[in-house]
Design a protein around this motif. Structure first.
Motif, PDB file in Angstrom:
ATOM      1  N   ASP A 160       0.809  -1.211   0.000  1.00  0.00           N
ATOM      2  CA  ASP A 160       0.000   0.000   0.000  1.00  0.00           C
ATOM      3  C   ASP A 160       0.847   1.269   0.000  1.00  0.00           C
ATOM      4  O   ASP A 160       0.621   2.185  -0.797  1.00  0.00           O
ATOM      5  CB  ASP A 160      -0.959   0.019   1.199  1.00  0.00           C
ATOM      6  CG  ASP A 160      -2.162  -0.879   0.987  1.00  0.00           C
ATOM      7  OD1 ASP A 160      -2.408  -1.268  -0.174  1.00  0.00           O
ATOM      8  OD2 ASP A 160      -2.853  -1.190   1.974  1.00  0.00           O
ATOM      9  N   THR A 161       1.820   1.364   0.895  1.00  0.00           N
ATOM     10  CA  THR A 161       2.666   2.551   0.937  1.00  0.00           C
ATOM     11  C   THR A 161       3.528   2.650  -0.310  1.00  0.00           C
ATOM     12  O   THR A 161       3.751   3.748  -0.843  1.00  0.00           O
ATOM     13  CB  THR A 161       3.563   2.536   2.192  1.00  0.00           C
ATOM     14  OG1 THR A 161       2.729   2.585   3.349  1.00  0.00           O
ATOM     15  CG2 THR A 161       4.504   3.737   2.206  1.00  0.00           C
ATOM     16  N   LEU A 162       3.982   1.506  -0.817  1.00  0.00           N
ATOM     17  CA  LEU A 162       4.788   1.513  -2.043  1.00  0.00           C
ATOM     18  C   LEU A 162       3.987   2.064  -3.221  1.00  0.00           C
ATOM     19  O   LEU A 162       4.537   2.740  -4.099  1.00  0.00           O
ATOM     20  CB  LEU A 162       5.269   0.098  -2.364  1.00  0.00           C
ATOM     21  CG  LEU A 162       6.279  -0.511  -1.389  1.00  0.00           C
ATOM     22  CD1 LEU A 162       6.550  -1.964  -1.754  1.00  0.00           C
ATOM     23  CD2 LEU A 162       7.575   0.283  -1.372  1.00  0.00           C
ATOM     24  N   LEU A 163       2.683   1.788  -3.237  1.00  0.00           N
ATOM     25  CA  LEU A 163       1.833   2.313  -4.308  1.00  0.00           C
ATOM     26  C   LEU A 163       1.816   3.832  -4.308  1.00  0.00           C
ATOM     27  O   LEU A 163       1.912   4.467  -5.356  1.00  0.00           O
ATOM     28  CB  LEU A 163       0.392   1.790  -4.149  1.00  0.00           C
ATOM     29  CG  LEU A 163       0.002   0.530  -4.897  1.00  0.00           C
ATOM     30  CD1 LEU A 163      -1.447   0.189  -4.601  1.00  0.00           C
ATOM     31  CD2 LEU A 163       0.197   0.689  -6.396  1.00  0.00           C
ATOM     32  N   VAL A 164       1.676   4.420  -3.123  1.00  0.00           N
ATOM     33  CA  VAL A 164       1.648   5.875  -3.025  1.00  0.00           C
ATOM     34  C   VAL A 164       2.986   6.452  -3.464  1.00  0.00           C
ATOM     35  O   VAL A 164       3.044   7.425  -4.227  1.00  0.00           O
ATOM     36  CB  VAL A 164       1.310   6.328  -1.593  1.00  0.00           C
ATOM     37  CG1 VAL A 164       1.307   7.845  -1.497  1.00  0.00           C
ATOM     38  CG2 VAL A 164      -0.053   5.777  -1.172  1.00  0.00           C
ATOM     39  N   GLU A 165       4.082   5.840  -3.009  1.00  0.00           N
ATOM     40  CA  GLU A 165       5.400   6.322  -3.394  1.00  0.00           C
ATOM     41  C   GLU A 165       5.630   6.176  -4.893  1.00  0.00           C
ATOM     42  O   GLU A 165       6.222   7.056  -5.529  1.00  0.00           O
ATOM     43  CB  GLU A 165       6.482   5.569  -2.613  1.00  0.00           C
ATOM     44  CG  GLU A 165       6.481   5.892  -1.123  1.00  0.00           C
ATOM     45  CD  GLU A 165       7.509   5.110  -0.350  1.00  0.00           C
ATOM     46  OE1 GLU A 165       8.165   5.707   0.511  1.00  0.00           O
ATOM     47  OE2 GLU A 165       7.650   3.895  -0.603  1.00  0.00           O
TER      48      GLU A 165
END
Length: 225
Positions: A160-165
């Motif tokens: 999830d956080t990797l998607l935003v980054e």
């Protein structure tokens, strides 16, 4: 004698801080809040019509997620990803997506492949009209569905956080793909290999796709236009 749990009362499923964090996260993801931009507690609280407490808590959550950074005596800023960050993001993505792809291929269920096909079709349609934002959205849609199809809660949480980054980086990739159909073609080739159950081929194409994207973002690409 009252049992310890009996005194508890129901609360909202999402606290004010959680709701605020979700809004800020989405605006970092879509570029409304740009890399390096300062986010002030007072201005956010005023706009959201809340006290500064939940805003502060929301900002702290996003600092912990790595989407914001706190600078002493200066405030909180949207993170700017440098070359080392980009390399690290794609290293983590390759590890997660490789394992997710293995699970999906070995299960061989049709529904995940059909959903991935929808993402590819959307990418092809957007490429024909040169709609880069939609191409980028369909790109992320493909990879998100791939990880979700693994049905692993932990892989999804890490992703999830990797998607935003990743979304923060994608605007730069527009210039690395002068022929936008190329991006759609890469995803279609990955999907076709997955459908055939050719795990070695699919994983090789997936890793090459992510490696090329990383190299494009860090200025190390040697791909031909």
């Amino acid at each position: 004698m009252m049992h310890g749990l009996e005194g508890l009362e129901p609360v909202s499923r999402e606290t004010a801080a959680g709701a605020i964090a979700s809004q800020i996260r989405e605006r970092v993801k879509d570029g409304t809040f740009s890399p390096g931009e300062r986010l002030g507690e007072s201005s956010l609280a005023s706009q959201l019509e809340v006290s500064r407490g939940p805003v502060r808590e929301a900002l702290q959550r996003l600092v912990q997620e790595g989407l914001l950074v706190y600078r002493r005596n200066r405030g909180v800023f949207v993170v700017s990803l440098d070359e080392e960050d980009i390399v690290d993001v794609y290293l983590a993505r390759r590890a997660i997506e490789r394992e997710a792809a293995k699970v999906v291929i070995r299960r061989g269920e049709a529904e995940p492949f059909d959903r991935l096909e929808e993402c590819v079709e959307g990418m092809l349609e957007a490429a024909e009209s040169g709609e880069w934002p939609r191409i980028a959205d369909c790109d992320l849609c493909f990879h998100e569905h791939l990880v979700r199809a693994s049905q692993s809660k932990r892989l999804r949480k890490m992703f999830d956080t990797l998607l935003v980054e990743t979304r923060m980086c994608l605007s730069a990739l527009e210039f690395a793909y002068p022929v936008h159909q190329r991006l759609a073609t890469e995803h279609r080739s990955i999907l076709q290999s997955m459908r055939r159950g050719d795990e070695t081929k699919a994983l090789g194409l997936l890793e090459a796709h992510l490696r090329d994207a990383m190299n494009d973002l860090t200025g190390k690409s040697d791909r031909e236009p």
